[in-house]
Scaffold this active site. Structure first.
Site, mmCIF file in Angstrom:
data_model
loop_
_atom_site.group_PDB
_atom_site.id
_atom_site.type_symbol
_atom_site.label_atom_id
_atom_site.label_comp_id
_atom_site.label_asym_id
_atom_site.label_seq_id
_atom_site.Cartn_x
_atom_site.Cartn_y
_atom_site.Cartn_z
ATOM 1 N N CYS A 69 0.869 -1.713 -0.027
ATOM 2 C CA CYS A 69 0.022 -0.057 -0.367
ATOM 3 C C CYS A 69 1.246 1.226 -0.262
ATOM 4 O O CYS A 69 0.584 2.726 -0.193
ATOM 5 C CB CYS A 69 -1.022 -0.079 1.245
ATOM 6 S SG CYS A 69 -0.158 0.258 3.036
ATOM 7 N N HIS A 70 2.323 1.085 0.372
ATOM 8 C CA HIS A 70 3.072 2.781 -0.120
ATOM 9 C C HIS A 70 4.255 1.981 -0.402
ATOM 10 O O HIS A 70 5.404 1.458 -0.100
ATOM 11 C CB HIS A 70 3.119 2.750 1.914
ATOM 12 C CG HIS A 70 3.871 3.960 2.057
ATOM 13 N ND1 HIS A 70 5.443 3.944 1.520
ATOM 14 C CD2 HIS A 70 3.367 5.187 2.475
ATOM 15 C CE1 HIS A 70 5.303 5.399 1.871
ATOM 16 N NE2 HIS A 70 4.926 5.925 2.272
ATOM 17 N N PHE A 71 4.169 2.115 -1.454
ATOM 18 C CA PHE A 71 3.062 2.838 -2.410
ATOM 19 C C PHE A 71 3.021 2.379 -3.930
ATOM 20 O O PHE A 71 3.899 1.442 -4.304
ATOM 21 C CB PHE A 71 3.693 4.107 -3.488
ATOM 22 C CG PHE A 71 3.972 5.359 -2.474
ATOM 23 C CD1 PHE A 71 2.891 5.989 -1.830
ATOM 24 C CD2 PHE A 71 5.723 5.603 -1.294
ATOM 25 C CE1 PHE A 71 3.212 7.263 -0.862
ATOM 26 C CE2 PHE A 71 5.384 6.891 -1.203
ATOM 27 C CZ PHE A 71 4.942 7.663 -0.540
#
EC number: 4.2.1.59
Length: 171
Positions: A69-71
């Site tokens: 999720c990052h990124f």
């Protein structure tokens, strides 16, 4: 009695459940927020200031939760997680010293990021140098820390502050 000077992943999980230092005392966060796999060294002496030090590690694998999720398309460990890990370790130091209460991060001085943790990395190492421990009405530690990935320093933080509180009602 000699204090334990290294802690395994299972020891740290016991700490996250409140089983290491006793009920109501310093706890580490549970996974996924537990950012340490082992403490390889903890001492009341040594470090840059002669007041104590910790060395801890986190194994890096591409399937760690934050990479998804990052990124998206550019996976990197959030720098704030490395900073939080350093606060976690300063709080652990207070619990290990037998100071009562629940740990809370209280701030830091200057924080610098000059590298990153990618999914291809193997190991993050945290080095914490205790500058001062205050014992009394307020039990607090002040420390400097660094984060390295595969042997290369990538973050530093000065003046990490963590306190332990027997009541957090007015925090």
């Amino acid at each position: 009695m000699t204090k334990q000077n290294a802690f395994t992943r299972e020891d740290l999980l016991r700490c996250s459940r409140g089983e290491l230092f006793g009920p109501g005392n310093a706890q580490l966060p549970a996974p996924n927020m537990l950012m340490v796999d082992r403490i390889t060294h903890i001492s009341e002496e040594g470090g840059k200031y002669g007041k104590g030090e910790l060395v801890a590690e986190l194994d890096i694998t591409p399937d760690l939760w934050f990479f998804a999720c990052h990124f998206e398309g550019d996976p990197v460990m959030p720098g704030c997680l490395g900073l939080d890990a350093m606060w976690q370790l300063v709080g652990f130091f207070l619990g290990w010293q037998g100071l009562p209460g629940r740990g809370r991060a209280l701030g830091s001085g200057e924080v610098k990021f000059f590298g990153q943790v990618l999914p291809t990395a193997k190991k993050v190492t945290y080095n914490i140098h205790i500058k001062r421990v205050l014992k009394g009405k307020l039990n607090m530690a002040i420390a400097d820390g660094s984060v390295s990935v595969d042997g290369r320093e990538i973050y530093t933080a000065e003046g990490l502050r963590v306190g332990v509180f027997t009541s957090t009602d007015n925090f």
